[in-house]
Scaffold this active site. Structure first.
Site, PDB file in Angstrom:
ATOM      1  N   ALA A   1       4.295  10.293 -20.178  1.00 49.38           N
ATOM      2  CA  ALA A   1       2.952  10.520 -19.629  1.00 49.38           C
ATOM      3  C   ALA A   1       2.742   9.548 -18.478  1.00 49.38           C
ATOM      4  CB  ALA A   1       1.889  10.303 -20.693  1.00 49.38           C
ATOM      5  N   ASP A   2       1.828   9.897 -17.607  1.00 53.54           N
ATOM      6  CA  ASP A   2       1.473   9.005 -16.503  1.00 53.54           C
ATOM      7  C   ASP A   2       0.346   8.066 -16.902  1.00 53.54           C
ATOM      8  OD1 ASP A   2       3.291  10.107 -14.482  1.00 53.54           O
ATOM      9  OD2 ASP A   2       2.132  11.922 -14.829  1.00 53.54           O
TER      10      ASP A   2
ATOM     11  N   LYS B   1      -0.653  13.934 -17.049  1.00 50.88           N
ATOM     12  CA  LYS B   1       0.768  14.216 -16.854  1.00 50.88           C
ATOM     13  C   LYS B   1       0.942  15.007 -15.559  1.00 50.88           C
ATOM     14  CE  LYS B   1       3.514  15.546 -20.068  1.00 50.88           C
ATOM     15  NZ  LYS B   1       4.536  14.662 -19.486  1.00 50.88           N
TER      16      LYS B   1
ATOM     17  N   GLU C   1       5.488  21.649 -19.128  1.00 53.22           N
ATOM     18  CA  GLU C   1       5.258  20.616 -20.155  1.00 53.22           C
ATOM     19  C   GLU C   1       4.102  21.013 -21.062  1.00 53.22           C
ATOM     20  OE1 GLU C   1       6.802  16.578 -17.870  1.00 53.22           O
ATOM     21  OE2 GLU C   1       4.748  17.233 -17.560  1.00 53.22           O
TER      22      GLU C   1
END
Ligand code: 5RP
Length: 236
Positions: free
Chosen positions: A88-89, A99, A108
């Protein structure tokens, strides 16, 4: 505390997630530098004789998994998966995610939604109190780009998000193209005070294919750093 690089932390989180994998499982394989470590661990398990069937979330992950000899399937052949492990970001205390930094958000999200469990693996730098420090990726069709961009700006502003929307560029200086042939607009909002209404409003815009807010999908987040591994949520 020993020195641990961000990549070491990512690998540590991936190793913890690999412990969840059992013989016979149908797995979703995430995309990005953290998920890449997980796919390496899956490759080791397959080499050791474990029977697994996997759906990759991007062409990049497909290529890595195929090179490792991991048996691959599709959601058409195998529409229900046991577990998806992905990076994940950003994640917040309620396990809401941003994300799509790698541009694979659409596949995703489809793969995560087809899975009984989504477990996120990350280093601790991705942890935030409020989502939005990382620009929100929004996947759009090229047709009508400017009209779609303006509508996104309007709904973002109506849900308390102000900031620029920039068309993601590829390394060749042309607009970045996703695996599905779409563009990505990155929304630099700084803070997303209320992710749910923003997600619903973005989904309703014609031309928006998907957005990088993953809400209610992650069952657990495995966070690693030099202090060790922390688990948020429920791995079971
Ligand atoms: C790709 C993603 C990635 O999971 C996200 O960008 C995290 O990447 P990394 O593990 O390289 O930090 O959403 O679309």
């Amino acid at each position: 505390m020993s020195a641990l690089s961000a990549d070491d932390s990512k690998r540590l989180a991936a190793a913890k997630a690999a412990e969840l994998v059992r013989d016979g499982m149908r797995l979703g394989l995430g995309t990005g530098s953290t998920a890449k470590h997980f796919v390496d661990f899956i490759g080791e398990k397959v080499r050791a004789g474990m029977k697994l069937l996997c759906v990759p979330t991007s062409e990049a992950t497909r290529a890595q998994a195929a090179a490792l000899g991991i048996p691959l399937t599709t959601l058409d052949e195998t529409p229900e998966l046991d577990l998806t492990v992905d990076g994940a970001d950003e994640f917040d205390p309620q396990m809401r995610l941003i994300k799509g930094g790698g541009g694979a958000l659409l596949r995703e999200k489809i793969v995560a939604a087809a899975s009984a469990r989504m477990v996120v693996i990350t280093d601790s730098s991705k942890k935030v109190d409020t989502l939005g420090r990382f620009p929100l990726p929004i996947e759009v069709v090229p047709f009508g780009l400017e009209a779609t961009r303006r509508r996104i700006e309007k709904v973002a502003s109506a849900t308390g998000c102000r900031g620029s929307l920039s068309l993601r560029q590829g390394q060749d200086g042309k607009p970045f193209l996703t695996d599905g042939g779409h563009f990505i607009l990155d929304g630099s909002f700084g803070r997303i005070p209320d992710p749910e209404p923003l997600a619903a409003a973005l989904t309703a815009i014609p031309g928006v294919v998907e957005h990088g807010l993953f809400l209610g999908l992650a069952k657990a987040v495995i966070v690693a750093d030099a202090a060790g591994v922390d688990i948020i949520g429920d791995l079971g």
